[in-house]
Enzyme design. Structure first.
Site, PDB file in Angstrom:
ATOM      1  N   GLN A  75     -38.877  18.024 -56.146  1.00  0.00           N
ATOM      2  CA  GLN A  75     -37.967  18.065 -54.990  1.00  0.00           C
ATOM      3  C   GLN A  75     -38.753  18.143 -53.673  1.00  0.00           C
ATOM      4  O   GLN A  75     -38.248  18.666 -52.673  1.00  0.00           O
ATOM      5  CB  GLN A  75     -37.006  19.248 -55.103  1.00  0.00           C
ATOM      6  CG  GLN A  75     -35.874  19.030 -56.084  1.00  0.00           C
ATOM      7  CD  GLN A  75     -34.860  17.977 -55.622  1.00  0.00           C
ATOM      8  OE1 GLN A  75     -34.844  17.564 -54.466  1.00  0.00           O
ATOM      9  NE2 GLN A  75     -34.008  17.550 -56.536  1.00  0.00           N
ATOM     10  N   SER A  76     -39.960  17.626 -53.638  1.00  0.00           N
ATOM     11  CA  SER A  76     -40.764  17.685 -52.412  1.00  0.00           C
ATOM     12  C   SER A  76     -40.109  16.912 -51.265  1.00  0.00           C
ATOM     13  O   SER A  76     -39.778  15.733 -51.412  1.00  0.00           O
ATOM     14  CB  SER A  76     -42.151  17.095 -52.680  1.00  0.00           C
ATOM     15  OG  SER A  76     -42.832  16.878 -51.460  1.00  0.00           O
ATOM     16  N   ASN A  77     -39.961  17.598 -50.143  1.00  0.00           N
ATOM     17  CA  ASN A  77     -39.480  16.937 -48.928  1.00  0.00           C
ATOM     18  C   ASN A  77     -40.592  16.105 -48.311  1.00  0.00           C
ATOM     19  O   ASN A  77     -40.356  15.063 -47.714  1.00  0.00           O
ATOM     20  CB  ASN A  77     -39.003  17.983 -47.919  1.00  0.00           C
ATOM     21  CG  ASN A  77     -37.966  18.896 -48.511  1.00  0.00           C
ATOM     22  OD1 ASN A  77     -36.889  18.447 -48.879  1.00  0.00           O
ATOM     23  ND2 ASN A  77     -38.278  20.185 -48.635  1.00  0.00           N
TER      24      ASN A  77
END
Ligand SMILES: *Cc1c(COP(=O)(O)O)cnc(C)c1O
Length: 339
Positions: A75-77
């Site tokens: 879920q890395s932005n």
């Protein structure tokens, strides 16, 4: 501008607004709580990495790159914003998603940021050992070497702190200059800045900006990935690097100036405690402002803790930097289902 000598790509909608959160301020009966809306930097749902990418991509432009590679959690932005930046530049992009959070929920694995990566057509690799920062970086450098053989000129944005030139921190030096101008224009005296501290590019950039401008504003970083001793060291090393990049005496960073607190980190990276979930709900309910469970929810929980402990008082003005992360909310449906 302090960063004027560095090449910068135009990716973000700037300046971002600086707003009072009146209802949250009233609720906690403490300092005036302002919010710097870096969730609103514009590119593909925005967030702090867009400011950072302006300088990473600027560096890549100097080197005539035509491909970007980076690594991060599922879920890395940062990964999502890197993909968007590459798309805006018309470059090839490959990203690596690390197994950092022990959840097998379909939403965590597929909704929010990973969905957006696919929508933007990134080539996606995976990496199994989420706590091996250097190994994850090395895998990207190995892939970059292959791309070079294929005729690309790739630029890797690494995540580990060693050997790294923190180009991205320059974006947060610029953010402090922006904040300073906004505070001057409105006559606001800023008494404290609060942010989430992860790779430390943001924290180090803000620290360096505050020092370079000669401002006397404490910066409180809430740890999202590692304990406060390790994080303090990381922020100090990076801040000194950034000061050097700005031609500012690195000894202006004094012991004790970097403040990191890790009580909001538990149970660990990407997993919010009940108090963090409460901070997310309170901010959404009072202000219609969306925070995320990995970074900004933890930082807000930390800020609320400071108010409750009397560390910030009624006559003061605190600026919370909203660093984004909102798309990851769709990876955590349990935040509302559990209510
Ligand atoms: C990456 C990130 C942070 C942490 O910023 P660093 O520069 O990595 O320390 C904070 N908030 C959000 C939403 C992020 O995506």
């Amino acid at each position: 501008m302090l960063t004027a000598k560095y090449t910068k790509a135009q990716l973000a909608h700037l300046p971002t607004p600086l707003e009072l959160m009146p209802n949250l301020t009233k609720k906690f009966k403490g300092p005036n709580i302002y919010i710097k809306r870096d969730d609103a930097t514009g590119l593909a749902f925005g967030g702090n990495k867009v400011r950072q990418l302006e300088y990473y991509v600027g560096r890549a432009m100097d080197l005539n790159a035509d491909a970007l590679l980076t690594t991060g959690a599922v879920q890395s932005n940062h990964v999502r914003q890197t993909v968007a930046a590459a798309r805006k530049m018309g470059w090839h992009v490959e990203v690596q998603l690390e197994h950092r959070v022990d959840t097998h929920s379909k939403e965590y694995q597929e909704s929010g940021n990973p969905y957006l990566n696919r929508l933007m057509g990134a080539k996606i690799h995976t990496y199994d050992v989420g706590e091996d920062e250097q190994g994850a970086d090395k895998a990207m450098y190995d892939r970059a070497a292959q791309l070079k053989d294929e005729g690309y000129n790739p630029f890797v944005i690494p995540l580990s702190a060693t050997d790294q030139t923190p180009w991205g921190s320059l974006g947060y030096v610029e953010c402090v200059e922006e904040l300073y101008l906004q505070s001057q224009a409105t006559g606001l005296k800023i008494d404290a800045i609060v942010l989430g501290s992860g790779s430390a590019n943001t924290h180090a950039g803000v620290m360096a900006g505050v020092i370079a401008l000669g401002l006397d504003i404490p910066v409180y970083g809430f740890c999202v990935r590692r304990d406060q001793d390790a994080q303090t060291e990381r922020v100090e090393v990076k801040t000194r690097k950034v000061l050097k990049m700005l031609d500012v005496d690195e000894n202006k960073l004094k012991p004790g100036m970097v403040k990191c607190s890790d009580w909001v980190l538990a149970p660990g990276y990407g997993v919010p405690s009940a108090k963090v979930v409460e901070a997310i709900h309170t901010t959404a309910f009072e202000e219609g402002i969306l925070l995320d469970p990995t970074y900004t929810g933890k930082a807000m929980c930390g800020l609320i803790g400071m108010i409750e402990n009397g560390e910030l008082t009624e006559s003061q003005n605190v600026v919370f930097i909203h660093t984004g992360g909102t798309p990851s909310l769709f990876g955590y449906p349990e935040l509302v289902e559990g209510k």
